[in-house]
Write an enzyme that holds these catalytic residues in place. Sequence first.
Site, mmCIF file in Angstrom:
data_model
loop_
_atom_site.group_PDB
_atom_site.id
_atom_site.type_symbol
_atom_site.label_atom_id
_atom_site.label_comp_id
_atom_site.label_asym_id
_atom_site.label_seq_id
_atom_site.Cartn_x
_atom_site.Cartn_y
_atom_site.Cartn_z
ATOM 1 N N ASN A 104 104.401 -37.259 -35.825
ATOM 2 C CA ASN A 104 104.095 -37.586 -37.209
ATOM 3 C C ASN A 104 103.070 -38.700 -37.370
ATOM 4 O OD1 ASN A 104 104.904 -37.130 -40.056
ATOM 5 N ND2 ASN A 104 105.543 -39.273 -39.948
ATOM 6 N N THR B 249 94.006 -40.623 -31.587
ATOM 7 C CA THR B 249 95.321 -40.974 -32.136
ATOM 8 C C THR B 249 96.103 -39.740 -32.554
ATOM 9 O OG1 THR B 249 94.464 -43.092 -32.947
ATOM 10 C CG2 THR B 249 96.511 -42.281 -33.945
ATOM 11 N N SER C 16 97.559 -30.588 -41.284
ATOM 12 C CA SER C 16 97.136 -30.843 -42.655
ATOM 13 C C SER C 16 96.203 -29.734 -43.106
ATOM 14 C CB SER C 16 96.402 -32.186 -42.728
ATOM 15 O OG SER C 16 95.726 -32.332 -43.963
ATOM 16 N N TYR D 209 78.896 -38.869 -36.642
ATOM 17 C CA TYR D 209 80.253 -39.082 -37.123
ATOM 18 C C TYR D 209 80.302 -38.905 -38.632
ATOM 19 C CZ TYR D 209 84.559 -41.411 -38.520
ATOM 20 O OH TYR D 209 85.792 -41.690 -39.088
#
Length: 213
Positions: free
Chosen positions: A21, A42, A69, A91
């Site tokens: 999560n 991450t 998501s 980016y």
Amino acid sequence: MRGCVAAVRAAGHRLDAIICNAGIMMLPKLETSHGYELQFFTNHIGHFMLVTGLLAQLEDESRVVMLSSEGHRKAPVGGVEFDNLSGGKGYEPLAAYGQSKLANLLFAKELQRRFAGTKKTAYAVHPGVVATNLARNLGPLLRRALAVTAPLFLKSVGEGAATEVFAAVSPKALPLAGNYLADCNMSKPSADAEDSALAARLWAESEKIVQAL
């Protein structure tokens, strides 16, 4: 993450479920860890390290739930920029976030394939747009707009957790293993998210990254 894996192993814990999560979203400028763009590192690599490191601790009917998501639809063309995982070739905050969330979906898909012949299952879920501080990196105007509309359009934390919990414990989730879930039902992800070859390539690349850390 390796410390967490080592602690769970040393304690001899058996796991009925792992819910991945943790996440960050739309960092306004490029940040990296170990040479990799921070959202990818991450949101995907951290979870990859955790889950693959604890596979031996899973019970026979364990479930692994990846928090993805609808943002996965904003991933770059082709799904994952394997030649730009550092972000150094360009980016864009939303595309980088989308790539990390697509990686969550692909990881669940490949994990479910590897669970074949067992009673273990894997899922990727979309929690909805939830009233948390995940959006703290958005611009001030957008943050204010979200704050004003939150009571009408955003889910509470409990409502956002519902699909994760459904996937982790409900018997009704078992036939949906390997799929993308939203509002406790199967949902149609992007075409890239259903690309088994892309999922296998991401797994192999992720193993290389983890081994080199």
